[in-house]
Design a protein around this motif. Structure first.
Motif, PDB file in Angstrom:
ATOM      1  N   ARG A   1       0.830  -1.207   0.000  1.00 51.24           N
ATOM      2  CA  ARG A   1       0.000   0.000   0.000  1.00 51.24           C
ATOM      3  C   ARG A   1       0.863   1.254   0.000  1.00 51.24           C
ATOM      4  O   ARG A   1       0.602   2.214  -0.728  1.00 51.24           O
ATOM      5  CB  ARG A   1      -0.914   0.021   1.229  1.00 51.24           C
ATOM      6  CG  ARG A   1      -2.265  -0.546   0.953  1.00 51.24           C
ATOM      7  CD  ARG A   1      -3.195  -0.379   2.138  1.00 51.24           C
ATOM      8  NE  ARG A   1      -3.342  -1.692   2.748  1.00 51.24           N
ATOM      9  CZ  ARG A   1      -3.039  -2.002   3.997  1.00 51.24           C
ATOM     10  NH1 ARG A   1      -2.579  -1.106   4.814  1.00 51.24           N
ATOM     11  NH2 ARG A   1      -3.201  -3.216   4.447  1.00 51.24           N
ATOM     12  N   LEU A   2       1.921   1.240   0.817  1.00 54.47           N
ATOM     13  CA  LEU A   2       2.798   2.404   0.900  1.00 54.47           C
ATOM     14  C   LEU A   2       3.598   2.594  -0.389  1.00 54.47           C
ATOM     15  O   LEU A   2       3.784   3.723  -0.842  1.00 54.47           O
ATOM     16  CB  LEU A   2       3.741   2.258   2.105  1.00 54.47           C
ATOM     17  CG  LEU A   2       3.074   2.437   3.460  1.00 54.47           C
ATOM     18  CD1 LEU A   2       4.010   2.005   4.573  1.00 54.47           C
ATOM     19  CD2 LEU A   2       2.646   3.878   3.652  1.00 54.47           C
ATOM     20  N   ALA A   3       4.061   1.506  -0.978  1.00 50.25           N
ATOM     21  CA  ALA A   3       4.810   1.607  -2.233  1.00 50.25           C
ATOM     22  C   ALA A   3       3.932   2.193  -3.336  1.00 50.25           C
ATOM     23  O   ALA A   3       4.384   3.050  -4.107  1.00 50.25           O
ATOM     24  CB  ALA A   3       5.344   0.237  -2.640  1.00 50.25           C
ATOM     25  N   ILE A   4       2.688   1.771  -3.409  1.00 46.44           N
ATOM     26  CA  ILE A   4       1.771   2.303  -4.420  1.00 46.44           C
ATOM     27  C   ILE A   4       1.516   3.786  -4.181  1.00 46.44           C
ATOM     28  O   ILE A   4       1.522   4.589  -5.114  1.00 46.44           O
ATOM     29  CB  ILE A   4       0.455   1.499  -4.422  1.00 46.44           C
ATOM     30  CG1 ILE A   4       0.709   0.087  -4.957  1.00 46.44           C
ATOM     31  CG2 ILE A   4      -0.619   2.196  -5.243  1.00 46.44           C
ATOM     32  CD1 ILE A   4      -0.433  -0.874  -4.730  1.00 46.44           C
ATOM     33  N   ALA A   5       1.324   4.171  -2.923  1.00 45.46           N
ATOM     34  CA  ALA A   5       1.088   5.583  -2.606  1.00 45.46           C
ATOM     35  C   ALA A   5       2.308   6.434  -2.955  1.00 45.46           C
ATOM     36  O   ALA A   5       2.165   7.549  -3.468  1.00 45.46           O
ATOM     37  CB  ALA A   5       0.744   5.731  -1.132  1.00 45.46           C
ATOM     38  N   LEU A   6       3.507   5.913  -2.690  1.00 45.79           N
ATOM     39  CA  LEU A   6       4.725   6.656  -3.036  1.00 45.79           C
ATOM     40  C   LEU A   6       4.866   6.804  -4.540  1.00 45.79           C
ATOM     41  O   LEU A   6       5.220   7.876  -5.044  1.00 45.79           O
ATOM     42  CB  LEU A   6       5.952   5.963  -2.447  1.00 45.79           C
ATOM     43  CG  LEU A   6       6.136   6.120  -0.943  1.00 45.79           C
ATOM     44  CD1 LEU A   6       7.174   5.139  -0.434  1.00 45.79           C
ATOM     45  CD2 LEU A   6       6.541   7.540  -0.605  1.00 45.79           C
ATOM     46  N   LEU A   7       4.595   5.736  -5.280  1.00 46.97           N
ATOM     47  CA  LEU A   7       4.667   5.812  -6.741  1.00 46.97           C
ATOM     48  C   LEU A   7       3.648   6.817  -7.274  1.00 46.97           C
ATOM     49  O   LEU A   7       3.955   7.591  -8.186  1.00 46.97           O
ATOM     50  CB  LEU A   7       4.437   4.431  -7.351  1.00 46.97           C
ATOM     51  CG  LEU A   7       5.559   3.417  -7.137  1.00 46.97           C
ATOM     52  CD1 LEU A   7       5.100   2.029  -7.555  1.00 46.97           C
ATOM     53  CD2 LEU A   7       6.806   3.821  -7.889  1.00 46.97           C
TER      54      LEU A   7
ATOM     55  N   GLN B   1      14.962   7.523  -3.334  1.00 43.28           N
ATOM     56  CA  GLN B   1      14.170   8.697  -2.971  1.00 43.28           C
ATOM     57  C   GLN B   1      13.259   8.419  -1.781  1.00 43.28           C
ATOM     58  O   GLN B   1      12.743   9.357  -1.167  1.00 43.28           O
ATOM     59  CB  GLN B   1      13.293   9.134  -4.155  1.00 43.28           C
ATOM     60  CG  GLN B   1      14.050   9.586  -5.361  1.00 43.28           C
ATOM     61  CD  GLN B   1      13.127   9.833  -6.541  1.00 43.28           C
ATOM     62  OE1 GLN B   1      12.102   9.150  -6.687  1.00 43.28           O
ATOM     63  NE2 GLN B   1      13.472  10.791  -7.374  1.00 43.28           N
ATOM     64  N   ALA B   2      13.039   7.166  -1.473  1.00 45.94           N
ATOM     65  CA  ALA B   2      12.101   6.777  -0.411  1.00 45.94           C
ATOM     66  C   ALA B   2      12.854   6.522   0.885  1.00 45.94           C
ATOM     67  O   ALA B   2      13.095   5.384   1.278  1.00 45.94           O
ATOM     68  CB  ALA B   2      11.317   5.542  -0.833  1.00 45.94           C
ATOM     69  N   ARG B   3      13.204   7.575   1.556  1.00 40.95           N
ATOM     70  CA  ARG B   3      13.832   7.448   2.871  1.00 40.95           C
ATOM     71  C   ARG B   3      12.770   7.061   3.906  1.00 40.95           C
ATOM     72  O   ARG B   3      11.573   7.216   3.660  1.00 40.95           O
ATOM     73  CB  ARG B   3      14.489   8.770   3.269  1.00 40.95           C
ATOM     74  CG  ARG B   3      15.487   9.282   2.259  1.00 40.95           C
ATOM     75  CD  ARG B   3      16.870   8.881   2.675  1.00 40.95           C
ATOM     76  NE  ARG B   3      17.854   9.415   1.752  1.00 40.95           N
ATOM     77  CZ  ARG B   3      18.665   8.659   1.055  1.00 40.95           C
ATOM     78  NH1 ARG B   3      18.615   7.353   1.159  1.00 40.95           N
ATOM     79  NH2 ARG B   3      19.552   9.187   0.249  1.00 40.95           N
ATOM     80  N   ASP B   4      13.223   6.577   5.054  1.00 36.86           N
ATOM     81  CA  ASP B   4      12.288   6.150   6.105  1.00 36.86           C
ATOM     82  C   ASP B   4      11.314   7.270   6.473  1.00 36.86           C
ATOM     83  O   ASP B   4      10.121   7.029   6.643  1.00 36.86           O
ATOM     84  CB  ASP B   4      13.047   5.702   7.351  1.00 36.86           C
ATOM     85  CG  ASP B   4      13.726   4.362   7.165  1.00 36.86           C
ATOM     86  OD1 ASP B   4      13.503   3.724   6.124  1.00 36.86           O
ATOM     87  OD2 ASP B   4      14.474   3.948   8.066  1.00 36.86           O
TER      88      ASP B   4
ATOM     89  N   ASN C   1       5.928   9.596   6.618  1.00 35.96           N
ATOM     90  CA  ASN C   1       5.029  10.726   6.344  1.00 35.96           C
ATOM     91  C   ASN C   1       3.886  10.304   5.422  1.00 35.96           C
ATOM     92  O   ASN C   1       2.749  10.734   5.593  1.00 35.96           O
ATOM     93  CB  ASN C   1       5.799  11.894   5.720  1.00 35.96           C
ATOM     94  CG  ASN C   1       6.664  12.609   6.730  1.00 35.96           C
ATOM     95  OD1 ASN C   1       6.443  12.529   7.935  1.00 35.96           O
ATOM     96  ND2 ASN C   1       7.668  13.308   6.246  1.00 35.96           N
ATOM     97  N   THR C   2       4.203   9.455   4.448  1.00 36.73           N
ATOM     98  CA  THR C   2       3.167   8.942   3.552  1.00 36.73           C
ATOM     99  C   THR C   2       2.169   8.100   4.333  1.00 36.73           C
ATOM    100  O   THR C   2       0.954   8.209   4.124  1.00 36.73           O
ATOM    101  CB  THR C   2       3.802   8.112   2.418  1.00 36.73           C
ATOM    102  OG1 THR C   2       4.747   8.928   1.722  1.00 36.73           O
ATOM    103  CG2 THR C   2       2.766   7.602   1.452  1.00 36.73           C
TER     104      THR C   2
ATOM    105  N   CYS D   1       9.737  -0.417   6.117  1.00 39.32           N
ATOM    106  CA  CYS D   1      10.312   0.589   5.221  1.00 39.32           C
ATOM    107  C   CYS D   1      11.279  -0.065   4.234  1.00 39.32           C
ATOM    108  O   CYS D   1      11.293   0.264   3.043  1.00 39.32           O
ATOM    109  CB  CYS D   1      11.033   1.671   6.018  1.00 39.32           C
ATOM    110  SG  CYS D   1       9.927   2.746   6.948  1.00 39.32           S
ATOM    111  N   HIS D   2      12.067  -1.009   4.723  1.00 39.53           N
ATOM    112  CA  HIS D   2      12.986  -1.746   3.851  1.00 39.53           C
ATOM    113  C   HIS D   2      12.205  -2.535   2.802  1.00 39.53           C
ATOM    114  O   HIS D   2      12.592  -2.605   1.628  1.00 39.53           O
ATOM    115  CB  HIS D   2      13.845  -2.677   4.708  1.00 39.53           C
ATOM    116  CG  HIS D   2      14.913  -3.380   3.946  1.00 39.53           C
ATOM    117  ND1 HIS D   2      14.702  -4.579   3.309  1.00 39.53           N
ATOM    118  CD2 HIS D   2      16.192  -3.040   3.699  1.00 39.53           C
ATOM    119  CE1 HIS D   2      15.812  -4.961   2.710  1.00 39.53           C
ATOM    120  NE2 HIS D   2      16.734  -4.042   2.932  1.00 39.53           N
ATOM    121  N   MET D   3      11.079  -3.119   3.211  1.00 43.25           N
ATOM    122  CA  MET D   3      10.249  -3.896   2.299  1.00 43.25           C
ATOM    123  C   MET D   3       9.611  -2.991   1.233  1.00 43.25           C
ATOM    124  O   MET D   3       9.479  -3.392   0.078  1.00 43.25           O
ATOM    125  CB  MET D   3       9.173  -4.629   3.093  1.00 43.25           C
ATOM    126  CG  MET D   3       8.518  -5.762   2.348  1.00 43.25           C
ATOM    127  SD  MET D   3       7.332  -6.643   3.380  1.00 43.25           S
ATOM    128  CE  MET D   3       8.420  -7.626   4.392  1.00 43.25           C
TER     129      MET D   3
END
Length: 96
Positions: free
Chosen positions: A47-53, A62-65, A70-71, A85-87
């Motif tokens: 879910r977080l990876a999709i939101a970041l993309l 670019q995706a620091r902890d 924050n996302t 976060c690593h995942m």
């Protein structure tokens, strides 16, 4: 064949429809506790990876902890652990 017949219908993602999450289903019983923890962690990371993309963060570097946390806060998700976060970065790295 007429030109009108060649036109395809727009995909649901191309329409301006509000996002409706998939209805949650119960997890299968009888698995070890670690399986459930890992499963939920993967779902959260995805879910977080999709939101970041979606927000324009395309590279794992670019995706620091702090950016990931924050996302999560903006999505109303509990702050992820360092492992999650690593995942998230791993999903972004291997999704290509």
């Amino acid at each position: 064949m007429p030109a009108a017949a060649l036109k395809t219908k727009p995909l649901a993602t191309q329409l301006n429809l509000p996002y409706v999450p998939v209805q949650k289903r119960a997890l299968p019983p009888g698995r070890p506790r670690d399986w459930y923890i890992t499963h939920n962690r993967r779902l959260k990371a995805m879910r977080l990876a999709i939101a970041l993309l979606d927000s324009g963060v395309y590279l794992p570097s670019q995706a620091r902890d702090e950016k990931i946390r924050n996302t999560a806060r903006s999505l109303g998700i509990h702050p992820p652990s360092d492992t999650t976060c690593h995942m998230v970065r791993a999903f972004m790295r291997y999704s290509r």
